[in-house]
Scaffold this motif. Structure first.
Motif, short mmCIF file in Angstrom:
data_model
loop_
_atom_site.label_atom_id
_atom_site.label_comp_id
_atom_site.label_asym_id
_atom_site.label_seq_id
_atom_site.Cartn_x
_atom_site.Cartn_y
_atom_site.Cartn_z
N MET A 1 0.95 -0.91 0.41
CA MET A 1 0.36 -0.22 -0.23
C MET A 1 1.10 1.30 -0.10
O MET A 1 0.65 2.00 -0.88
N SER A 2 1.93 0.88 0.66
CA SER A 2 2.88 2.24 0.64
C SER A 2 4.01 2.41 -0.46
O SER A 2 4.25 3.67 -1.05
N GLN A 3 3.74 1.64 -1.07
CA GLN A 3 4.52 1.57 -1.96
C GLN A 3 3.74 2.64 -3.17
O GLN A 3 4.09 3.24 -4.16
N ARG A 4 2.67 2.14 -2.83
CA ARG A 4 1.45 2.59 -4.38
C ARG A 4 1.42 3.83 -3.99
O ARG A 4 0.85 5.19 -4.63
N LEU A 5 1.10 4.37 -2.35
CA LEU A 5 1.03 5.74 -2.36
C LEU A 5 1.87 6.67 -3.20
O LEU A 5 1.80 7.62 -3.25
N ALA A 6 3.38 5.95 -2.96
CA ALA A 6 4.60 6.38 -3.02
C ALA A 6 4.59 6.94 -4.54
O ALA A 6 4.73 7.97 -4.90
N LEU A 8 2.27 7.20 -6.69
CA LEU A 8 0.83 8.20 -6.72
C LEU A 8 0.80 9.65 -6.02
O LEU A 8 0.74 10.49 -7.07
N THR A 9 2.20 9.67 -5.37
CA THR A 9 2.40 11.16 -5.11
C THR A 9 3.42 11.27 -5.10
O THR A 9 4.30 12.14 -5.47
N GLY A 10 4.18 10.91 -6.53
CA GLY A 10 5.50 11.35 -6.89
C GLY A 10 6.48 11.07 -5.62
O GLY A 10 7.68 11.55 -6.03
N GLY A 11 6.19 9.94 -4.81
CA GLY A 11 7.40 9.89 -3.89
C GLY A 11 8.17 8.78 -3.76
O GLY A 11 7.86 7.87 -4.69
N GLN A 46 13.18 15.06 -2.34
CA GLN A 46 11.96 16.06 -2.09
C GLN A 46 10.69 14.67 -1.78
O GLN A 46 10.39 16.07 -0.49
N ARG A 47 10.32 13.46 -1.80
CA ARG A 47 9.06 13.71 -1.54
C ARG A 47 9.27 11.89 -0.64
O ARG A 47 10.11 11.06 -2.65
N TRP A 48 9.03 11.64 -0.07
CA TRP A 48 9.63 9.73 0.08
C TRP A 48 7.78 9.87 0.99
O TRP A 48 6.90 10.17 1.65
N VAL A 49 7.84 8.14 1.13
CA VAL A 49 6.74 7.67 1.51
C VAL A 49 7.60 6.64 2.28
O VAL A 49 8.45 5.42 1.40
N VAL A 138 -6.69 5.97 3.07
CA VAL A 138 -5.62 5.93 1.88
C VAL A 138 -6.02 6.21 0.36
O VAL A 138 -5.29 6.96 0.03
N THR A 139 -6.71 5.35 -0.30
CA THR A 139 -7.48 5.61 -0.88
C THR A 139 -7.84 6.60 -1.93
O THR A 139 -7.68 7.73 -2.75
N LEU A 140 -8.66 7.21 -1.10
CA LEU A 140 -9.18 8.94 -0.59
C LEU A 140 -8.00 9.83 -1.22
O LEU A 140 -8.81 10.56 -1.69
N PHE A 141 -6.83 9.48 0.03
CA PHE A 141 -5.48 10.34 0.22
C PHE A 141 -5.36 10.51 -1.06
O PHE A 141 -4.13 11.90 -1.82
N SER A 142 -5.13 9.05 -2.10
CA SER A 142 -4.34 9.05 -2.98
C SER A 142 -4.68 9.00 -4.35
O SER A 142 -4.13 9.94 -5.54
N GLU A 143 -6.59 9.24 -4.11
CA GLU A 143 -6.70 10.28 -5.70
C GLU A 143 -7.26 11.40 -4.63
O GLU A 143 -7.81 12.47 -5.72
#
Length: 149
Positions: A1-6, A8-11, A46-49, A138-143
């Motif tokens: 999940m965190s890898q997908r979030l990274a 999606l957020t460009g981190g 600059q960005r990391w998860v 997490v889904t809402l945040f990533s969207e």
């Protein structure tokens, strides 16, 4: 999940297990100074998860953060995620079972990898922060549908 979030957020995705354990697998920890150095280098982006539960590592790189998103799912969700991911990194069936038991005690154990320690890091973080407490969050945040930081 965190890898997908990274993604999606460009981190940059940081798996703290990769830093903490020698490449030979779980059970052989790296030297603390080496782990902290690796984490600090990764946190220069600059960005990391971060995925991982090592509060002692996070406390060393949190000063580099400008915002904090804490994904704090229920233990049953974490255990299900561990089952889905399966045995990895040279783990044995016994060490995998121990990991599952360890994940189930997140809110009751003490130390830098406990819920209480993570909550203290989160509470004391002085900049923008939010806590995602479910897969739905997490889904809402990533969207981009979760309230912004």
């Amino acid at each position: 999940m965190s890898q997908r979030l990274a993604v999606l957020t460009g981190g940059n995705w940081i798996d703290l297990d990769v830093f903490n354990w020698e490449p030979s697998g779980y059970g052989v920890a790296r030297e603390r100074e080496d782990v902290i150095s690796m984490a600090r280098n990764a946190a220069r982006d600059q960005r990391w998860v971060i995925e991982g539960i090592y509060g002692w590592i996070v406390s060393n790189i949190l000063p580099s953060a400008t915002a904090l998103v804490w994904i704090t799912l229920d233990e049953s969700e974490c255990v299900a995620n561990i089952h889905r991911r399966g045995i990895r990194g040279g783990a044995t069936p016994q060490s995998f079972a121990e990991l599952l038991t360890w994940a189930q005690t997140y809110r009751s154990r003490t130390g830098s990898s406990s819920y209480a320690a993570h909550e203290a890091l989160f509470t004391s973080f002085p900049l923008d922060k939010m806590s995602l407490r479910s897969r739905g969050d997490v889904t809402l945040f990533s969207e981009g549908k979760f309230p912004a930081l």
